[in-house]
Design an enzyme around this catalytic site. Sequence first.
Site, PDB file in Angstrom:
ATOM      1  N   THR A  26       0.849  -1.207   0.000  1.00  0.00           N
ATOM      2  CA  THR A  26       0.000   0.000   0.000  1.00  0.00           C
ATOM      3  C   THR A  26       0.879   1.249   0.000  1.00  0.00           C
ATOM      4  O   THR A  26       1.948   1.244   0.617  1.00  0.00           O
ATOM      5  CB  THR A  26      -0.892  -0.024   1.260  1.00  0.00           C
ATOM      6  OG1 THR A  26      -1.721  -1.184   1.181  1.00  0.00           O
ATOM      7  CG2 THR A  26      -1.782   1.208   1.349  1.00  0.00           C
ATOM      8  N   SER A  28       2.012   5.327  -1.999  1.00  0.00           N
ATOM      9  CA  SER A  28       2.211   6.054  -3.251  1.00  0.00           C
ATOM     10  C   SER A  28       3.350   5.481  -4.092  1.00  0.00           C
ATOM     11  O   SER A  28       3.436   5.770  -5.285  1.00  0.00           O
ATOM     12  CB  SER A  28       2.474   7.527  -2.946  1.00  0.00           C
ATOM     13  OG  SER A  28       3.566   7.643  -2.053  1.00  0.00           O
ATOM     14  N   ALA A  83       7.758   1.682   2.434  1.00  0.00           N
ATOM     15  CA  ALA A  83       8.143   1.788   3.850  1.00  0.00           C
ATOM     16  C   ALA A  83       8.331   3.259   4.192  1.00  0.00           C
ATOM     17  O   ALA A  83       8.529   4.101   3.308  1.00  0.00           O
ATOM     18  CB  ALA A  83       9.428   1.020   4.114  1.00  0.00           C
ATOM     19  N   ASP A  84       8.267   3.550   5.477  1.00  0.00           N
ATOM     20  CA  ASP A  84       8.481   4.930   5.930  1.00  0.00           C
ATOM     21  C   ASP A  84       9.928   5.152   6.359  1.00  0.00           C
ATOM     22  O   ASP A  84      10.452   6.254   6.239  1.00  0.00           O
ATOM     23  CB  ASP A  84       7.507   5.245   7.066  1.00  0.00           C
ATOM     24  CG  ASP A  84       6.085   5.043   6.584  1.00  0.00           C
ATOM     25  OD1 ASP A  84       5.686   5.758   5.658  1.00  0.00           O
ATOM     26  OD2 ASP A  84       5.404   4.122   7.058  1.00  0.00           O
ATOM     27  N   LYS A  94       6.769   0.880   9.096  1.00  0.00           N
ATOM     28  CA  LYS A  94       5.713   0.997   8.094  1.00  0.00           C
ATOM     29  C   LYS A  94       4.426   1.433   8.777  1.00  0.00           C
ATOM     30  O   LYS A  94       4.307   1.364   9.990  1.00  0.00           O
ATOM     31  CB  LYS A  94       5.485  -0.355   7.410  1.00  0.00           C
ATOM     32  CG  LYS A  94       6.574  -0.704   6.420  1.00  0.00           C
ATOM     33  CD  LYS A  94       6.289  -1.987   5.669  1.00  0.00           C
ATOM     34  CE  LYS A  94       4.941  -2.102   5.032  1.00  0.00           C
ATOM     35  NZ  LYS A  94       4.549  -0.986   4.151  1.00  0.00           N
ATOM     36  N   GLY A  95       3.479   1.877   7.961  1.00  0.00           N
ATOM     37  CA  GLY A  95       2.149   2.130   8.510  1.00  0.00           C
ATOM     38  C   GLY A  95       1.684   3.564   8.490  1.00  0.00           C
ATOM     39  O   GLY A  95       0.596   3.866   8.958  1.00  0.00           O
ATOM     40  N   GLY A  97       0.699   4.895   6.010  1.00  0.00           N
ATOM     41  CA  GLY A  97      -0.483   4.794   5.133  1.00  0.00           C
ATOM     42  C   GLY A  97      -1.625   4.043   5.797  1.00  0.00           C
ATOM     43  O   GLY A  97      -2.694   3.870   5.197  1.00  0.00           O
ATOM     44  N   GLU A 103      -0.445  -5.562   5.898  1.00  0.00           N
ATOM     45  CA  GLU A 103       0.881  -5.620   5.256  1.00  0.00           C
ATOM     46  C   GLU A 103       1.790  -6.599   5.996  1.00  0.00           C
ATOM     47  O   GLU A 103       2.527  -7.369   5.369  1.00  0.00           O
ATOM     48  CB  GLU A 103       1.524  -4.228   5.257  1.00  0.00           C
ATOM     49  CG  GLU A 103       0.869  -3.269   4.283  1.00  0.00           C
ATOM     50  CD  GLU A 103       1.354  -1.830   4.416  1.00  0.00           C
ATOM     51  OE1 GLU A 103       1.200  -1.082   3.449  1.00  0.00           O
ATOM     52  OE2 GLU A 103       1.866  -1.455   5.488  1.00  0.00           O
ATOM     53  N   LYS A 121      13.975   7.803   2.607  1.00  0.00           N
ATOM     54  CA  LYS A 121      13.474   6.855   3.622  1.00  0.00           C
ATOM     55  C   LYS A 121      14.597   6.047   4.278  1.00  0.00           C
ATOM     56  O   LYS A 121      14.347   5.302   5.217  1.00  0.00           O
ATOM     57  CB  LYS A 121      12.490   5.863   2.965  1.00  0.00           C
ATOM     58  CG  LYS A 121      11.353   6.494   2.178  1.00  0.00           C
ATOM     59  CD  LYS A 121      10.245   6.907   3.087  1.00  0.00           C
ATOM     60  CE  LYS A 121       9.001   7.379   2.375  1.00  0.00           C
ATOM     61  NZ  LYS A 121       8.319   6.382   1.601  1.00  0.00           N
TER      62      LYS A 121
HETATM   63  C1  5RP Z   1       1.228   1.911   4.408  1.00  0.00           C
HETATM   64  C2  5RP Z   1       2.699   1.864   4.374  1.00  0.00           C
HETATM   65  C3  5RP Z   1       3.369   2.500   3.190  1.00  0.00           C
HETATM   66  O1  5RP Z   1       3.990   1.498   2.463  1.00  0.00           O
HETATM   67  C4  5RP Z   1       4.358   3.516   3.668  1.00  0.00           C
HETATM   68  O2  5RP Z   1       3.646   4.487   4.433  1.00  0.00           O
HETATM   69  C5  5RP Z   1       5.079   4.200   2.527  1.00  0.00           C
HETATM   70  O3  5RP Z   1       4.191   4.896   1.747  1.00  0.00           O
HETATM   71  P1  5RP Z   1       4.625   5.765   0.484  1.00  0.00           P
HETATM   72  O4  5RP Z   1       5.130   4.824  -0.552  1.00  0.00           O
HETATM   73  O5  5RP Z   1       3.350   6.473   0.081  1.00  0.00           O
HETATM   74  O6  5RP Z   1       5.669   6.744   0.928  1.00  0.00           O
HETATM   75  O7  5RP Z   1       3.360   1.332   5.220  1.00  0.00           O
HETATM   76  O8  5RP Z   1       0.735   1.349   5.590  1.00  0.00           O
END
Ligand code: 5RP
Length: 222
Positions: A26, A28, A83-84, A94-95, A97, A103, A121
């Site tokens: 999940t 972007s 991932a964040d 993560k999370g 989103g 996940e 990241k």
């Molecule tokens: C969602 C997540 C996403 O993978 C994480 O937040 C990264 O998101 P993005 O690719 O939009 O930066 O863990 O739960």
Amino acid sequence: MRRLKRLAGEAACDYVKDGMVVGLGTGSTVHYTIKKLGRMVGGGLRVIGIPTSIKSENLARQCKIPLSSLHEHPNVDISIDGADEVDPKLNLIKGMGGALVREKIVASVSRRLIIVIDDAKQVSRLGSKSPVPVEVLPFGWSTVLKRLEKLGMEVELRKSRKIPFVSDNGNYILDCRVKEISSPKRLESRLNNIPGVVENGLFVNLTNLVLVGTDMGLKTVR
Ligand code: 5RP
């Protein structure tokens, strides 16, 4: 930023082979993975996707990727997710989103987990930039919040338009700022031991490969 996410997100599709069951993460960055996978399916690739959120499920349906569930396909060949934060040992936060529970379940049954990120990241220590999201049952959420504060964290109930954010599982998320995560594994189990906690966003020893979009091109970290 979007360009770097696209670079990493699309590159992950090279690891997807005909006949695979694919965990669809999940966010972007994975958005670009799902879109490219859809184009590959249009070109004849046969895969079955296991989405980790309603958002990814809707996008995958739009892209005409055949979907299934873990009940019908309990073994996943490869999962691709964002991932964040990623540390040098490939442990993750993560999370942000809001999809961390599904996940983590899908990652835990995947033969391979590929993480796609832009280079902002990468951190030397988890918790440097991102809070650790903790999904909790709405019942007793403030009790859990106090328990987390007693562990020395700065905790905030995640909100969306001034009301609590609700995950696909109907739960709340507490974003926890931790001063120093010296052992992600220990913190992961400590958090999950608190009654009311469903799961947390520390992903330890799950990742096989990280694809990083940088201004210099794609970087692969194993
Ligand atoms: C969602 C997540 C996403 O993978 C994480 O937040 C990264 O998101 P993005 O690719 O939009 O930066 O863990 O739960």
